[in-house]
Design a protein around this motif. Sequence first.
Motif, PDB file in Angstrom:
ATOM      1  N   ARG A 492       0.851  -1.130  -0.114  1.00  0.00           N
ATOM      2  CA  ARG A 492      -0.072  -0.004   0.019  1.00  0.00           C
ATOM      3  C   ARG A 492       0.972   1.233   0.139  1.00  0.00           C
ATOM      4  N   HIS A 493       2.048   1.141   0.561  1.00  0.00           N
ATOM      5  CA  HIS A 493       3.006   2.335   0.553  1.00  0.00           C
ATOM      6  C   HIS A 493       3.986   2.431  -0.480  1.00  0.00           C
ATOM      7  N   GLY A 494       4.068   1.601  -1.134  1.00  0.00           N
ATOM      8  CA  GLY A 494       4.909   1.483  -2.403  1.00  0.00           C
ATOM      9  C   GLY A 494       6.063   1.255  -1.982  1.00  0.00           C
ATOM     10  N   GLY A 495       6.556   0.046  -1.135  1.00  0.00           N
ATOM     11  CA  GLY A 495       7.767  -0.236  -0.659  1.00  0.00           C
ATOM     12  C   GLY A 495       8.029  -1.673  -0.586  1.00  0.00           C
ATOM     13  N   LEU A 496       8.951  -2.143   0.109  1.00  0.00           N
ATOM     14  CA  LEU A 496       9.284  -3.296   0.024  1.00  0.00           C
ATOM     15  C   LEU A 496       9.393  -4.014   1.606  1.00  0.00           C
ATOM     16  N   LYS A 497       9.282  -5.121   1.775  1.00  0.00           N
ATOM     17  CA  LYS A 497       9.417  -5.717   3.094  1.00  0.00           C
ATOM     18  C   LYS A 497      10.197  -7.134   2.914  1.00  0.00           C
ATOM     19  N   THR A 498      10.724  -7.550   4.208  1.00  0.00           N
ATOM     20  CA  THR A 498      11.325  -8.736   4.360  1.00  0.00           C
ATOM     21  C   THR A 498      11.134  -9.249   5.830  1.00  0.00           C
ATOM     22  N   VAL A 499      11.485 -10.498   6.131  1.00  0.00           N
ATOM     23  CA  VAL A 499      11.595 -10.935   7.784  1.00  0.00           C
ATOM     24  C   VAL A 499      12.864 -11.387   7.752  1.00  0.00           C
ATOM     25  N   ARG A 500      13.294 -10.828   8.842  1.00  0.00           N
ATOM     26  CA  ARG A 500      14.631 -11.392   9.641  1.00  0.00           C
ATOM     27  C   ARG A 500      14.666 -11.614  10.965  1.00  0.00           C
ATOM     28  N   GLY A 501      14.553 -12.991  11.312  1.00  0.00           N
ATOM     29  CA  GLY A 501      14.387 -13.406  12.723  1.00  0.00           C
ATOM     30  C   GLY A 501      13.052 -13.230  13.124  1.00  0.00           C
ATOM     31  N   ASP A 502      12.873 -12.400  14.136  1.00  0.00           N
ATOM     32  CA  ASP A 502      11.565 -12.039  14.832  1.00  0.00           C
ATOM     33  C   ASP A 502      11.039 -10.639  14.494  1.00  0.00           C
ATOM     34  N   CYS A 503      11.943 -10.084  13.447  1.00  0.00           N
ATOM     35  CA  CYS A 503      11.596  -8.894  13.116  1.00  0.00           C
ATOM     36  C   CYS A 503      10.932  -8.557  11.602  1.00  0.00           C
ATOM     37  N   LEU A 504      10.267  -7.628  11.223  1.00  0.00           N
ATOM     38  CA  LEU A 504       9.863  -7.373  10.165  1.00  0.00           C
ATOM     39  C   LEU A 504      10.552  -6.040   9.630  1.00  0.00           C
ATOM     40  N   VAL A 505      11.298  -6.089   8.457  1.00  0.00           N
ATOM     41  CA  VAL A 505      11.900  -4.820   8.040  1.00  0.00           C
ATOM     42  C   VAL A 505      11.216  -4.257   6.715  1.00  0.00           C
TER      43      VAL A 505
END
Length: 691
Positions: A492-505
């Motif tokens: 929705r915000h025109g970005g990227l995401k990934t998951v590292r461990g217990d965190c979302l980036v």
Amino acid sequence: MSTVNPDDGSSDSDALAVLELLAREAPSSRFDELLRTARQHPLPQERLRMLERAVRLALDVRATAEQRRRREAGLATLVDTTQELSSCTDDLDGLLHVITSHARRLLNFDMAYVSLRLPGGGSYVHKSDGETTALSVGLELDPGFGLGEYAQSKQAPFWTADYLADGRFPHSPDIDEVVSSEGLHAVLAVPLIHGGAAIGALYGASREIRHFTPDEVSLMRSLAVLSASAIEATRRRARIETGLADVQSENVRLTSALARTDRLTATQKRLMDLVLEGGALHDVTKAAAEALDGTLVLRDAEGRTLAATGELPQPGAASVVRALVDSHAAGAPVRVSGDGGSGAWVTHVTTGVEAPGTLLFRRPVVPAQHRAPDLAPAPRSPQATASAASHPAPAAALDALTEEDKGLLYATAQTLALVLLLGHSAGAAAGPARDECLEELLAGAPESPRRLSERVRRLGIDPGGQHLVLIVRPEGGKQGESAVWASSYAYRHGGLKTVRGDCLVLLIPGTDASAAARAAAGELSPLLGQPVSVGSAGPTSELSAVGKVYQEARRCLDTLVALGRTGGTASPEDLGFLGLLLSDDHDADAFVHNALGAVLDYDSGRSTDLVRTLEAYFTAGGSPTRAAQQLHVHTNTVARRLDRITELLGPHWQEPARALEIQLALRLRRAQDAVYRRPGETRRAQADREA
């Protein structure tokens, strides 16, 4: 003229004289005169006794005939009354008027009135005739007081020759006041009996002392019997008409409801077809607004408008929250109350992957005469119409939604949620490629700038724009729900995401790391029902620097945890001098500007000395007097300068944490002056040279 002839010794002549008077319907005085004449002449005693007896018999015959005539007249009047009563059964007020007026004429009363029973006991005067004051009609008669209550309890007529002087029954002050005001004395009360129960009483009253004869009481009772039947017939007819009107109204309502249900089904099918055909939010919203004949506005959790068919006032946040809670609990739209709601209806739009949105709807208030035929009211009885006139419906009710309208509005909200969810799914479908791209940006994988720009551009990312890095850590698990939310949020915000461990980036466009962190936490935390910690950094316009910004955001998150502030958000600016120490580039100028920028700009633009006043103030331990001594100025001058500093830095600049940052900034600035300024060069000259 009939007289007694004393010379005629026959008693037959005396009888003939009496019969002649009787035949001519002579008044009683003529009979008395006949006897007086006879007594003045020397008549035999036997003849005188016979004459007196004849006179008495004649008077008895005349009285009997008079009584019969009155009875026949009364019965004739009752027949006329019955005929008139039968023609008044459609109007209770008109019927009671006929009853009271006939009762008054029937027995030559000065006043007649009718009381009817109240459901809770007692009765009230419904109609009167011959009254001279306005006290009688509407008067409530308490149970157990007055002639009428006594007559109804005994189901028998009851009368008094002088009401106020009669102590045989309990008196009520209210009734006595009416009797006294009307100047009444004799009162006759007859119960109105129907079906073995008293439904009221019929009264006749005279303004003089009067004794009622059995014939008069009987005649009044006969009128009461006819009146009771007519009253109940009128009431029964009113009930039948009301029931018929209700049936007609229900028939109209059911017909209208069936038509609206058909319309609802057709509209829902149309909306679903739009979704299956790939229609956007605006397409679905426009189609639903046309079917509902109103204005629809779809807003997300942050109040941003996603789709609208017109303008609606923004209700207050508190009102919307209350309405959303009620809507979620009821599974139906809820009207916004107060706080600028302006009669709007609210429905929650929940996708399950983000905070609930808001669907607002308002239909213009339509005057009754302009409403559609299927919404017109059914015919009503005169009684129902009179009741409606005395209790009119509020004008605001004209824009109320029917159950079918509410169902369509709720279905619209679900359809819009489906459209949003499909959009989120589309974003999630491209998840692996987007995750891989962000992972490479974080790792700083070698790739030519041109190829890297082209790659992110294909994913919908502006390679030359300003971007922020957010590290989101849910405090309590629920990694699956968090990952779904992160995919939707990045899409929705025109970005990227990934998951590292217990965190979302997250890598999202923006320039304010602090605001972006708060927005992400504010959306995810209510969705998970638990706190969320967010560290953020940036912005950066260099894709090659994303890894460095990520490390800075990671240190901000770790600092939050170390300080025991889990569930909060932090950027380097939020951490103050800690952010300066944690930053890779240790941007001291930015730190000094964040802490003292407003004061520095004020001194530069007006040639004032507020910065030096701050230094003296802190050196003096916060004492304006000692600071004034150091500056060689008056104490009032220092006080005025401190007031100006408060205007520039805000009212909390002397709180311990903020004061510490300001003092550090002052020391950094002094150190910068000492290190970077050329020998003998003034600060203003240095600024000119650097410019």
